[in-house]
Write a protein that holds these residues in place. Sequence first.
Motif, PDB file in Angstrom:
ATOM      1  N   GLU A  14       0.862  -1.196   0.000  1.00 44.94           N
ATOM      2  CA  GLU A  14       0.000   0.000   0.000  1.00 44.94           C
ATOM      3  C   GLU A  14       0.888   1.233   0.000  1.00 44.94           C
ATOM      4  O   GLU A  14       1.793   1.362   0.802  1.00 44.94           O
ATOM      5  N   VAL A  15       0.626   2.153  -0.903  1.00 43.18           N
ATOM      6  CA  VAL A  15       1.426   3.368  -1.004  1.00 43.18           C
ATOM      7  C   VAL A  15       1.000   4.335   0.095  1.00 43.18           C
ATOM      8  O   VAL A  15      -0.162   4.717   0.163  1.00 43.18           O
ATOM      9  N   PRO A  16       1.881   4.723   0.995  1.00 42.88           N
ATOM     10  CA  PRO A  16       1.476   5.497   2.164  1.00 42.88           C
ATOM     11  C   PRO A  16       0.828   6.823   1.844  1.00 42.88           C
ATOM     12  O   PRO A  16      -0.064   7.264   2.532  1.00 42.88           O
ATOM     13  N   ALA A  17       1.278   7.502   0.795  1.00 40.18           N
ATOM     14  CA  ALA A  17       0.759   8.837   0.524  1.00 40.18           C
ATOM     15  C   ALA A  17      -0.632   8.814  -0.087  1.00 40.18           C
ATOM     16  O   ALA A  17      -1.169   9.847  -0.428  1.00 40.18           O
ATOM     17  N   GLY A  18      -1.253   7.638  -0.216  1.00 39.19           N
ATOM     18  CA  GLY A  18      -2.602   7.556  -0.753  1.00 39.19           C
ATOM     19  C   GLY A  18      -2.648   7.548  -2.263  1.00 39.19           C
ATOM     20  O   GLY A  18      -3.684   7.784  -2.858  1.00 39.19           O
ATOM     21  N   GLU A  19      -1.514   7.258  -2.907  1.00 38.11           N
ATOM     22  CA  GLU A  19      -1.503   7.221  -4.359  1.00 38.11           C
ATOM     23  C   GLU A  19      -2.310   6.035  -4.858  1.00 38.11           C
ATOM     24  O   GLU A  19      -2.530   5.065  -4.149  1.00 38.11           O
ATOM     25  N   GLU A  20      -2.743   6.114  -6.096  1.00 40.05           N
ATOM     26  CA  GLU A  20      -3.532   5.039  -6.668  1.00 40.05           C
ATOM     27  C   GLU A  20      -2.655   3.803  -6.826  1.00 40.05           C
ATOM     28  O   GLU A  20      -1.477   3.891  -7.147  1.00 40.05           O
ATOM     29  N   PRO A  21      -3.230   2.621  -6.649  1.00 37.89           N
ATOM     30  CA  PRO A  21      -2.450   1.406  -6.839  1.00 37.89           C
ATOM     31  C   PRO A  21      -2.165   1.182  -8.316  1.00 37.89           C
ATOM     32  O   PRO A  21      -2.879   1.667  -9.179  1.00 37.89           O
ATOM     33  N   ALA A  22      -1.094   0.434  -8.555  1.00 36.24           N
ATOM     34  CA  ALA A  22      -0.789   0.100  -9.940  1.00 36.24           C
ATOM     35  C   ALA A  22      -1.838  -0.860 -10.470  1.00 36.24           C
ATOM     36  O   ALA A  22      -2.185  -1.834  -9.823  1.00 36.24           O
ATOM     37  N   VAL A  23      -2.383  -0.580 -11.644  1.00 34.90           N
ATOM     38  CA  VAL A  23      -3.368  -1.460 -12.257  1.00 34.90           C
ATOM     39  C   VAL A  23      -2.833  -1.907 -13.605  1.00 34.90           C
ATOM     40  O   VAL A  23      -1.936  -1.301 -14.182  1.00 34.90           O
TER      41      VAL A  23
ATOM     42  N   ALA B 176      -2.252  -2.282 -17.356  1.00 30.35           N
ATOM     43  CA  ALA B 176      -2.312  -1.197 -18.329  1.00 30.35           C
ATOM     44  C   ALA B 176      -3.561  -1.277 -19.194  1.00 30.35           C
ATOM     45  O   ALA B 176      -4.111  -0.272 -19.608  1.00 30.35           O
ATOM     46  N   GLU B 177      -4.057  -2.510 -19.480  1.00 31.63           N
ATOM     47  CA  GLU B 177      -5.206  -2.641 -20.353  1.00 31.63           C
ATOM     48  C   GLU B 177      -6.509  -2.358 -19.617  1.00 31.63           C
ATOM     49  O   GLU B 177      -7.582  -2.394 -20.212  1.00 31.63           O
ATOM     50  N   ALA B 178      -6.490  -2.081 -18.341  1.00 26.38           N
ATOM     51  CA  ALA B 178      -7.689  -1.746 -17.580  1.00 26.38           C
ATOM     52  C   ALA B 178      -7.449  -0.429 -16.849  1.00 26.38           C
ATOM     53  O   ALA B 178      -7.232  -0.407 -15.641  1.00 26.38           O
ATOM     54  N   PRO B 179      -7.478   0.695 -17.572  1.00 30.47           N
ATOM     55  CA  PRO B 179      -7.099   1.972 -16.952  1.00 30.47           C
ATOM     56  C   PRO B 179      -8.100   2.494 -15.946  1.00 30.47           C
ATOM     57  O   PRO B 179      -7.761   3.337 -15.127  1.00 30.47           O
ATOM     58  N   GLY B 180      -9.354   2.013 -16.012  1.00 22.60           N
ATOM     59  CA  GLY B 180     -10.357   2.528 -15.097  1.00 22.60           C
ATOM     60  C   GLY B 180     -10.813   3.911 -15.504  1.00 22.60           C
ATOM     61  O   GLY B 180     -10.629   4.356 -16.642  1.00 22.60           O
ATOM     62  N   ASN B 181     -11.410   4.635 -14.566  1.00 23.80           N
ATOM     63  CA  ASN B 181     -11.877   5.996 -14.820  1.00 23.80           C
ATOM     64  C   ASN B 181     -11.877   6.751 -13.492  1.00 23.80           C
ATOM     65  O   ASN B 181     -11.313   6.270 -12.499  1.00 23.80           O
ATOM     66  N   LEU B 182     -12.514   7.904 -13.480  1.00 23.96           N
ATOM     67  CA  LEU B 182     -12.530   8.708 -12.263  1.00 23.96           C
ATOM     68  C   LEU B 182     -13.191   7.960 -11.112  1.00 23.96           C
ATOM     69  O   LEU B 182     -12.705   8.002  -9.971  1.00 23.96           O
ATOM     70  N   PHE B 183     -14.278   7.248 -11.410  1.00 21.16           N
ATOM     71  CA  PHE B 183     -14.972   6.503 -10.349  1.00 21.16           C
ATOM     72  C   PHE B 183     -14.068   5.439  -9.741  1.00 21.16           C
ATOM     73  O   PHE B 183     -13.966   5.319  -8.514  1.00 21.16           O
TER      74      PHE B 183
ATOM     75  N   ARG C 206      -9.008   4.783  -3.865  1.00 18.19           N
ATOM     76  CA  ARG C 206      -8.474   5.595  -2.775  1.00 18.19           C
ATOM     77  C   ARG C 206      -9.282   5.385  -1.491  1.00 18.19           C
ATOM     78  O   ARG C 206      -8.714   5.326  -0.392  1.00 18.19           O
ATOM     79  N   ILE C 207     -10.588   5.251  -1.627  1.00 18.89           N
ATOM     80  CA  ILE C 207     -11.421   4.996  -0.444  1.00 18.89           C
ATOM     81  C   ILE C 207     -11.061   3.650   0.179  1.00 18.89           C
ATOM     82  O   ILE C 207     -10.871   3.536   1.392  1.00 18.89           O
ATOM     83  N   SER C 208     -10.965   2.619  -0.659  1.00 20.48           N
ATOM     84  CA  SER C 208     -10.611   1.291  -0.146  1.00 20.48           C
ATOM     85  C   SER C 208      -9.212   1.291   0.456  1.00 20.48           C
ATOM     86  O   SER C 208      -8.968   0.650   1.495  1.00 20.48           O
ATOM     87  N   GLY C 209      -8.274   2.014  -0.194  1.00 22.11           N
ATOM     88  CA  GLY C 209      -6.923   2.086   0.339  1.00 22.11           C
ATOM     89  C   GLY C 209      -6.870   2.769   1.684  1.00 22.11           C
ATOM     90  O   GLY C 209      -6.193   2.304   2.613  1.00 22.11           O
TER      91      GLY C 209
ATOM     92  N   GLY D 280     -12.285  -6.229   3.600  1.00 24.36           N
ATOM     93  CA  GLY D 280     -12.651  -6.987   2.405  1.00 24.36           C
ATOM     94  C   GLY D 280     -12.435  -6.213   1.124  1.00 24.36           C
ATOM     95  O   GLY D 280     -11.921  -6.752   0.130  1.00 24.36           O
ATOM     96  N   ALA D 281     -12.806  -4.932   1.114  1.00 27.08           N
ATOM     97  CA  ALA D 281     -12.660  -4.124  -0.099  1.00 27.08           C
ATOM     98  C   ALA D 281     -11.195  -3.904  -0.436  1.00 27.08           C
ATOM     99  O   ALA D 281     -10.798  -3.956  -1.609  1.00 27.08           O
ATOM    100  N   PHE D 282     -10.375  -3.654   0.578  1.00 23.75           N
ATOM    101  CA  PHE D 282      -8.945  -3.451   0.335  1.00 23.75           C
ATOM    102  C   PHE D 282      -8.313  -4.724  -0.232  1.00 23.75           C
ATOM    103  O   PHE D 282      -7.510  -4.665  -1.177  1.00 23.75           O
ATOM    104  N   ALA D 283      -8.681  -5.886   0.329  1.00 21.95           N
ATOM    105  CA  ALA D 283      -8.134  -7.145  -0.184  1.00 21.95           C
ATOM    106  C   ALA D 283      -8.570  -7.380  -1.626  1.00 21.95           C
ATOM    107  O   ALA D 283      -7.791  -7.895  -2.437  1.00 21.95           O
ATOM    108  N   LEU D 284      -9.801  -6.995  -1.977  1.00 23.09           N
ATOM    109  CA  LEU D 284     -10.256  -7.129  -3.362  1.00 23.09           C
ATOM    110  C   LEU D 284      -9.448  -6.221  -4.271  1.00 23.09           C
ATOM    111  O   LEU D 284      -9.051  -6.606  -5.373  1.00 23.09           O
ATOM    112  N   ARG D 285      -9.183  -5.013  -3.823  1.00 17.41           N
ATOM    113  CA  ARG D 285      -8.376  -4.084  -4.612  1.00 17.41           C
ATOM    114  C   ARG D 285      -6.974  -4.614  -4.853  1.00 17.41           C
ATOM    115  O   ARG D 285      -6.396  -4.458  -5.929  1.00 17.41           O
ATOM    116  N   GLU D 286      -6.415  -5.264  -3.831  1.00 15.05           N
ATOM    117  CA  GLU D 286      -5.042  -5.769  -3.916  1.00 15.05           C
ATOM    118  C   GLU D 286      -4.946  -7.151  -4.538  1.00 15.05           C
ATOM    119  O   GLU D 286      -3.851  -7.708  -4.653  1.00 15.05           O
ATOM    120  N   GLY D 287      -6.085  -7.737  -4.933  1.00 18.52           N
ATOM    121  CA  GLY D 287      -6.065  -9.093  -5.465  1.00 18.52           C
ATOM    122  C   GLY D 287      -5.748 -10.122  -4.408  1.00 18.52           C
ATOM    123  O   GLY D 287      -5.191 -11.183  -4.719  1.00 18.52           O
TER     124      GLY D 287
END
Length: 732
Positions: A46-55, A57-64, A70-73, A123-130
Motif C-alpha cells: 500500500e502506497v502510504p501517501a494515498g496514491e492510486e495502486p498500480a493497475v 495497463a489494459e484496464a485503466p479505469g476511470n474517475l470513479f 483511494r477509499i478502499s486504500g 474486504g474491499a482493500f483485499a479485493l483491490r489488492e487481489g
Amino acid sequence: MNLEINFVLPHWLYWSVLLLLPLLVMFFVERSFRRGGIVDGGDTAEVPAGEEPAVVAEAPGNLFTAIVDRISGFAGRYVAYWALIAPFAFTYEVVVRYAFNSPTNWVHESMTLMFGMQYLLAGAFALREGGHVRVDILYSRARPLNKAALDLVTSVFFFIFTIALMVTGWKFFSQSVSDAVFFGSSYANEVSFTEWAVQYYPVKFMLFFGAVLLLLQGIGQLIRDFQVYRQHWQADNGGRAFAMVLLGLGVVLAGWTLFEMVNVAVTDYDSLAGSLENSLYGMSIGGLTLVMFGSLMVVLVAGLPLAFVTGGLGVVFLYLVGDQAMLNLMPSRIFPMMTNYQLSAIPLFIFMASVLEKAGIIEELFDVVYKWMGGLRAGLAIATIIASTLLAAMVGVIGAAVVTMGLIALPAMLKRHYNPEIAIGSIMAGGTLGILIPPSILAIIYGVIAQQSVGELYLGSLIPGLLLATMYGLYCWLRGTLNIRMAPPMPEEDRVGMGEKLRLLRNMLAPIVLVLLVLGIIFTGVATPVEAAGIGTFGALVVAAMHRRLTWPNLHAACMTTLVATAMVMWIIFGASIFVGFYILQGGQQFVQDLITGAGLGPYAVLGVMMVLLVALGMFLDWVGILLLAVPIFVPLIQGLSFDGVFGLPGVAPADVSLWFGVIYLVNMQMSFLSPPFGYALFYIKGVCPPHITMAQIFKSSFPFLGIQALGLILVILFPALVTWLPNLAYG
C-alpha cells in the motif's frame, strides 16, 4: 498488601482510540516515508501517501474507479493499524492477571470486537489488492477474451452476495441501535452480555458498511472488467462465439438477479409471477447435494474468488430453497465468526511473522542453520528443512513459508549445483510444515469449527510435525550420500569454525527464545493461544527493536501484509459458513453420514475414504475452503465411530478420537498442498523459480515427499499415541 488493579476501560476511551490512533500512525508513517524511510524485506502492499495502486495497463479505469481505490486504500490502512493495539492489550492482561491477580474481561472482548470490525472493513482493500484466493484451474488457461468474459459472468455471484449482505446487515444493525430512528424491531442500544457491557451496534454496523465498501470496489472492478473485455474483443482474431455465449449468460443472470431484487423489495409473502423464490422447496437432500456442489464446482473453476463463490451460491440457495426471509440468516452466521475469540489469534500470529520478517530474522535464521549444517551431505537441503521447521513456529501460514524459503534457499542451492528436484522438493515439503508445527493457523480454524481445544491440537500435532521434518531431512541426507552430485556439501573454504557458529547462534537467541516462550505459555496453560499470540507479537516488536528494524515503514508494511492475509482467510470463512451452514440446516450432514455408513464400511475404511476425498479436494480448493466444507460434515461422523486398532496395535480412546482425527486432518492437508496437478505449494514455488524450471520438474520433485507424507499419515493412523501422548501427559 492489596496490589489488585481494578481498571476497566471506559467505552468512550475505547472508541476514541480506535478512531484516532490510526490517524496518528498515518502521520508518522507518511512523515517517515517523506524523509526517505524504506521497508526492509518485502514491499508495502500500500502506497502510504494515498496514491492510486498500480493497475494493469489494459484496464485503466476511470474517475470513479480511482476514487473507489483511494477509499478502499484509506479504509484498509485505517483498520490495519488497529493491529498495533493488540500486542500491548494482551500483554497487559497477562501481566495484571499473574502479577496483580486482576484478570479482566474487557481486554479480550475489546480486542475480539476490534478484529471483528477489521475483518469486515478489510474486504474491499483485499479485493483491490487481489488478495482474495481464486481457484484458477481452468480460468488461468483460458484465452484472454474468454477470461475477460468469465470475469463478467461470475461477478454476478459477487454482487448477489454483497448486496444481500448489505441489506441484511443494515437490518441486523438497525435492530440493535434504536427502534425509533432506525425502524428496528428488537433491541434498542444493544450492549454485550459481559460486565463491560460495550455497545454492540457499532460492531454490527460494520456488516453493512463493510458490504458497502466491498460493493463499491466490486463496481470499480466490473468497470475494469468491461474495459478489458472490450479491448480483447477488438484485438482477438480468433473465435468469439464462446465469449459471446458467456456474455449472454451473464446478461441473463444479471437480469434474473435484478428481477428477484425487485421481488424482494415489493413483496413479503406472495412472490411476483415468474420469481424463482422458494422454487426448490421440497427437493430431496440427495438432489440438493448434487445441485449445490455441482454448481459450486462449476463457478469455482470459472475463477471467482472462493469467498464470493460460496457466499453468493449460499445466498442463491437460501432464496431458492427457502424464501427472502431466510436471507436474514446471513448476518447471524457471519457475526459469530466476527466475534469469535479464538479466531483473533490469526491476525496476531500473521502480524508476529510479518514483524520478524521485516526485522531480517528469517534470512539470518537460514544463514545460521546453513553454517551449522552445511558440512553434511545435502546440508543445504537439510538446513532448509530445519529453517522451515523453525519458520513454521514463527509463521503458521503455509504460502508465506514456501515463498519465503523459495526466495532465500532456492538460489543458494541452485548456485551450489543441487539437483533442482531435491532443492524444490525440500522447500515445498519444509514449507508445508506450518500446517502442523504450532502455532498453525489451520489448527486454530479447525479447533473453532470442530469445537476442539486449540491447545490440545498444538500439543497433538507437535510430534507428527517433528517426525515428518526428521523424515524429510533423512531422505535428503540419503540422496546426498548415495549420489554426492545431487546434493553436495558446503565447500571446505566456506565452512566456519565452532566459535563463529556460536557467534551466529547468539544472534538468533532472541527470536528462538520468543518462539519457545509463545509455545511454552500455550502448552503449560499459562495463557490462551490468543494471549500467547499477543505476547509473541509484543516480543517480535522487541526483537525488531533489538535488530534496529522497528521503523514506521516496517510497521506499516507488517500491518498491511497482515490485513490482506487475514481478510483472505476470514472472508472465505464468512462465505463458506453461509453455504455449508445452509446445507447442514437442510440435513446435508446427516445425508452424508448415512451415505457413508450405509456403504457398510468399517471405521478405518470410512477414515480412508475421507482421506482420499480430502486429498482430492486439496487439488482444487484452498485450505480454508476445504476445512469449512469438509470438517463440519466429517467430524460428527468420526466421533460416532470406534477405532480399536488394526494389526493388533492399540486403538484410540473415545475421548481422544476428535483430537486424533484433527491431527490426521492436518497431516492430510500437507499432502493436498503437494498433490499434482493443482496442489497450491506447486504454484507457490513456481512463482519464485527461475524460468528454466518447468512445472514437470516441480511435479516430479513433489512425488518423493508426497510418499513421505503418506507414510507419516499411515504412522499417525496406526500409532495414535504419536498424537495423544503429549496432550494426555499435559492435560490428563
